[in-house]
Design an enzyme around this catalytic site. Structure first.
Site, PDB file in Angstrom:
ATOM      1  N   GLU A 255       9.319   1.661  10.801  1.00 35.58           N
ATOM      2  CA  GLU A 255      10.389   2.630  10.498  1.00 35.58           C
ATOM      3  C   GLU A 255       9.727   3.990  10.589  1.00 35.58           C
ATOM      4  OE1 GLU A 255      13.572   2.036   9.707  1.00 35.58           O
ATOM      5  OE2 GLU A 255      13.496  -0.132   9.595  1.00 35.58           O
TER       6      GLU A 255
ATOM      7  N   CYS B 142      13.659  11.079   6.817  1.00 31.99           N
ATOM      8  CA  CYS B 142      13.520  10.601   8.199  1.00 31.99           C
ATOM      9  C   CYS B 142      14.841  10.703   8.960  1.00 31.99           C
ATOM     10  CB  CYS B 142      13.007   9.171   8.222  1.00 31.99           C
ATOM     11  SG  CYS B 142      14.054   8.056   7.291  1.00 31.99           S
TER      12      CYS B 142
ATOM     13  N   LYS C  88       0.879  -1.184   0.000  1.00 34.77           N
ATOM     14  CA  LYS C  88       0.000   0.000   0.000  1.00 34.77           C
ATOM     15  C   LYS C  88       0.920   1.239   0.000  1.00 34.77           C
ATOM     16  CE  LYS C  88      -2.649   3.404   1.629  1.00 34.77           C
ATOM     17  NZ  LYS C  88      -1.805   4.491   1.072  1.00 34.77           N
TER      18      LYS C  88
ATOM     19  N   GLU D  90       9.749  16.790  14.418  1.00 32.89           N
ATOM     20  CA  GLU D  90      10.441  16.547  13.162  1.00 32.89           C
ATOM     21  C   GLU D  90      10.084  17.713  12.236  1.00 32.89           C
ATOM     22  OE1 GLU D  90       8.826  13.017  11.349  1.00 32.89           O
ATOM     23  OE2 GLU D  90      10.773  12.393  10.648  1.00 32.89           O
TER      24      GLU D  90
HETATM   25  P1  NAP Z   1       2.192   8.678   7.261  1.00 31.31           P
HETATM   26  O1  NAP Z   1       1.194   9.755   7.153  1.00 31.31           O
HETATM   27  O2  NAP Z   1       2.329   7.985   8.555  1.00 31.31           O
HETATM   28  O3  NAP Z   1       1.853   7.656   6.091  1.00 31.31           O
HETATM   29  C1  NAP Z   1       2.669   6.562   5.773  1.00 31.31           C
HETATM   30  C2  NAP Z   1       1.857   5.514   5.069  1.00 31.31           C
HETATM   31  O4  NAP Z   1       0.875   5.004   5.977  1.00 31.31           O
HETATM   32  C3  NAP Z   1       1.062   6.022   3.849  1.00 31.31           C
HETATM   33  O5  NAP Z   1       1.011   5.011   2.885  1.00 31.31           O
HETATM   34  C4  NAP Z   1      -0.313   6.265   4.433  1.00 31.31           C
HETATM   35  O6  NAP Z   1      -1.340   6.230   3.479  1.00 31.31           O
HETATM   36  C5  NAP Z   1      -0.410   5.084   5.383  1.00 31.31           C
HETATM   37  N1  NAP Z   1      -1.409   5.226   6.448  1.00 31.31           N
HETATM   38  C6  NAP Z   1      -1.875   6.354   7.010  1.00 31.31           C
HETATM   39  N2  NAP Z   1      -2.819   6.048   7.946  1.00 31.31           N
HETATM   40  C7  NAP Z   1      -2.924   4.696   7.965  1.00 31.31           C
HETATM   41  C8  NAP Z   1      -3.718   3.774   8.698  1.00 31.31           C
HETATM   42  N3  NAP Z   1      -4.580   4.167   9.632  1.00 31.31           N
HETATM   43  N4  NAP Z   1      -3.570   2.460   8.448  1.00 31.31           N
HETATM   44  C9  NAP Z   1      -2.691   2.031   7.509  1.00 31.31           C
HETATM   45  N5  NAP Z   1      -1.929   2.860   6.770  1.00 31.31           N
HETATM   46  C10 NAP Z   1      -2.020   4.171   7.010  1.00 31.31           C
HETATM   47  O7  NAP Z   1       3.670   9.192   6.903  1.00 31.31           O
HETATM   48  P2  NAP Z   1       4.125  10.065   5.678  1.00 31.31           P
HETATM   49  O8  NAP Z   1       3.708  11.464   5.965  1.00 31.31           O
HETATM   50  O9  NAP Z   1       3.711   9.420   4.393  1.00 31.31           O
HETATM   51  O10 NAP Z   1       5.724   9.914   5.745  1.00 31.31           O
HETATM   52  C11 NAP Z   1       6.539  10.761   6.458  1.00 31.31           C
HETATM   53  C12 NAP Z   1       6.980  10.092   7.751  1.00 31.31           C
HETATM   54  O11 NAP Z   1       7.653   8.877   7.452  1.00 31.31           O
HETATM   55  C13 NAP Z   1       7.973  10.923   8.515  1.00 31.31           C
HETATM   56  O12 NAP Z   1       7.665  10.917   9.879  1.00 31.31           O
HETATM   57  C14 NAP Z   1       9.305  10.206   8.259  1.00 31.31           C
HETATM   58  O13 NAP Z   1      10.266  10.426   9.261  1.00 31.31           O
HETATM   59  C15 NAP Z   1       8.863   8.793   8.207  1.00 31.31           C
HETATM   60  N6  NAP Z   1       9.861   7.964   7.491  1.00 31.31           N
HETATM   61  C16 NAP Z   1      10.628   7.097   8.216  1.00 31.31           C
HETATM   62  C17 NAP Z   1      11.600   6.324   7.582  1.00 31.31           C
HETATM   63  C18 NAP Z   1      12.472   5.379   8.372  1.00 31.31           C
HETATM   64  O14 NAP Z   1      13.138   4.541   7.756  1.00 31.31           O
HETATM   65  N7  NAP Z   1      12.513   5.447   9.693  1.00 31.31           N
HETATM   66  C19 NAP Z   1      11.790   6.434   6.202  1.00 31.31           C
HETATM   67  C20 NAP Z   1      10.993   7.325   5.496  1.00 31.31           C
HETATM   68  C21 NAP Z   1      10.016   8.082   6.167  1.00 31.31           C
HETATM   69  P3  NAP Z   1      -1.978   7.585   2.863  1.00 31.31           P
HETATM   70  O15 NAP Z   1      -0.852   8.257   2.151  1.00 31.31           O
HETATM   71  O16 NAP Z   1      -3.024   7.092   1.951  1.00 31.31           O
HETATM   72  O17 NAP Z   1      -2.490   8.386   4.021  1.00 31.31           O
END
Ligand code: NAP
Length: 487
Positions: free
Chosen positions: A249, A283, A174, A384
């Site tokens: 992650e 991240c 997804k 962040e």
């Molecule tokens: P996000 O809002 O948490 O979304 C991540 C993924 O989860 C998207 O595919 C999103 O879908 C999905 N999602 C959201 N709500 C969900 C739910 N209730 N159930 C299942 N899936 C759900 O994060 P983001 O804004 O895309 O990414 C930025 C974040 O990722 C930052 O905090 C960054 O630090 C972190 N990150 C961490 C790493 C690491 O390796 N530690 C690497 C890259 C990024 P939708 O887009 O459809 O909402």
């Protein structure tokens, strides 16, 4: 690669459409560039059914046979690198050069796991009596749900799918709704390898519905999630119901600490490279720069000079004078950066360069910004930032700076610059992070375990550790009837 070929899900090796669609926006223009399927429960169930059926034969394939599909996938990505990079940049915003690097990174990860899949070994343990023989084997966990974010929308799909498939698992991916087209395009290249139907499936659409369907179905044995800490915590609670395996992650708040004995030119260059990569949406990106009080002024000047040179603009413009800073991913990200800056300024921060939108575009551009007079009560030191703002603080000694960083709930990455080898080990062992960069800020390589501690997550991607996330241990105790046999 035609734009129109990206309007579908991949389920059981087939392209599937839905009546409802989701708009995809180009963050450099604010305009809709495409619509992708808005999949939900029905599509996710079909994808799980396909992955479940495909698991039975796929897990029995030799690692060498699985490798052949993965290697072809990596080759296809490299052959289509420029087209894929253009798709990535158009919906995510990062400069084309970064997108090309990301596609190459996908191929590198896939190739590495294609090989590493052949090195899944077991163990033989001495029994507790003369008739007992104990062996430990590692087996694929089963169907896995892989949920990926928008900031590295190609790399995250590859970094999860490759180890899962190499381990013998099948997957339902997804991708993030901001960046679904690059995931569809990367899958297209996987499907072209002739991989058996159902081994890899992709559903774009409603996050909470797709997520819930994956968690609810007992045939899905593992979830691997990359995204925000906020959503990660919700998913961890949800996983508890079935004690489903989960790796997370999540977000970070990386410090970059510069000691007085460091090479300041090198430190400034590497800090700016990391901080402003992907418009600060990384991240493991630096959130706070801690400069020792003796060199704070000098370092600040070097950083500001480098940041003033960064060119902001649409990442899609090819040519000899490329931009380094594209737009933020969406309006909400832009507003978040503005609010964090407003809070910092109200609490006394000084803007040394940048500090505003570019103002000449409908896109979500923000000038690369450097702040001084920063204090730890400002929100941008705790949260962040996920944008192009570099706050600089000073510190007196090792003890003080370690205390500053210890207050953060995050523990993904930390960087420091020094030429004192004793300090290298002292600091590396003291800092509370899953990854430490010394005199460098680049961390993502296939052979090393990428991941965080504390609220930055659980589990690792990269290295054999990344493969183990998709393997279960099984212990077999064999009792022999007769061990002597006349000998
Ligand atoms: P996000 O809002 O948490 O979304 C991540 C993924 O989860 C998207 O595919 C999103 O879908 C999905 N999602 C959201 N709500 C969900 C739910 N209730 N159930 C299942 N899936 C759900 O994060 P983001 O804004 O895309 O990414 C930025 C974040 O990722 C930052 O905090 C960054 O630090 C972190 N990150 C961490 C790493 C690491 O390796 N530690 C690497 C890259 C990024 P939708 O887009 O459809 O909402």
């Amino acid at each position: 690669m035609e734009k129109t070929t990206l309007n579908y899900l991949w389920i059981n090796g087939e392209k599937v459409s839905t009546s409802e669609t989701l708009d995809v926006i180009n963050p450099a223009t604010g305009e809709v560039i495409d619509q992708v399927p808005n999949g939900g429960e029905k599509e996710t169930k079909l994808a799980i059914n396909a992955a479940y059926e495909a698991f039975k034969p796929w897990k029995k394939f030799t690692p060498k046979k699985r490798e052949s599909y993965l290697v072809k996938w990596a080759d296809n990505l490299l052959e289509n690198r420029d087209e894929l990079a253009a798709i990535l940049t158009e919906e995510q915003g990062k400069p084309l050069s970064e997108s090309r690097g990301e596609i190459e990174g996908c191929a590198t990860f896939i190739r590495w796991y294609a090989e590493e899949g052949k090195r899944v070994y077991g163990e033989v343990i001495t029994g507790s009596n003369e008739n007992q023989r104990i062996s430990v084997i590692k087996q694929p966990v089963g169907v896995c749900g892989l949920i990926t974010p928008w900031n590295f929308p190609g790399a995250m799909v590859a970094r999860k799918t490759a180890p899962a498939l190499a381990a013998g698992c099948t997957v339902v991916v997804k991708p993030a709704s901001e960046t679904p087209r690059i995931a569809i395009a990367i899958f297209e290249q996987l499907m072209k390898t002739g991989i058996p139907a159902g081994v890899a499936n992709l559903v774009t659409g409603k996050a909470s519905v797709i997520g819930e369907t994956l968690f609810e179905d007992r045939r899905v044995k593992k979830i691997s999630f990359t995204g925000s800490t906020e959503i990660g915590k919700q998913l961890m609670k949800r996983a508890a119901d079935q004690v489903k395996r989960i790796s997370l992650e999540l977000g970070g708040n990386a410090p970059a600490i510069v000691f007085p004995d460091a090479n300041l030119d090198l430190a400034a260059e590497r800090i700016v490279d990391n901080k402003f990569e992907n418009c600060g949406q990384m991240c493991n990106g630096i959130n706070i720069i801690y400069a020792h009080e003796e060199i704070k002024e000098k370092l600040t000047e070097k950083i500001v000079n480098l940041v003033k040179e960064l060119k902001v603009g649409s990442g899609s413009v090819p040519g000899s004078d490329p931009v380094q800073i594209g737009p933020l991913v969406n309006e909400a990200a832009l507003k978040n950066v503005e609010e964090l800056l407003q809070d910092a300024k109200a609490k006394g921060a000084t803007v040394l360069t940048g500090g505003e939108r570019t103002g000449d575009s409908k896109g979500y551009f923000f000038k690369p910004t450097v702040l001084s007079d920063v204090t730890l009560d400002m929100k941008l030191t705790q949260d962040e930032i996920f944008g192009p703002i570099a706050p600089i603080l000073s510190f007196r000694d090792e003890k003080e700076v370690v205390e500053f960083t210890e207050n953060s709930p995050y523990g993904l990455a930390a960087y420091f610059f020094t030429r004192d080898v004793n300090r290298v080990y002292r600091m590396a062992e003291e800092l509370d992070s899953g990854m430490i960069g010394v005199n460098g800020t680049s961390l993502s390589v296939p052979q090393a375990p990428f991941g965080g501690i504390k609220e930055s997550g659980i589990g690792r991607e990269g290295g054999f550790y990344g493969l183990e996330e998709f393997l279960e241990l099984k212990y077999i105790s064999l009792t022999l009837e007769n061990t002597s046999g006349g000998y």
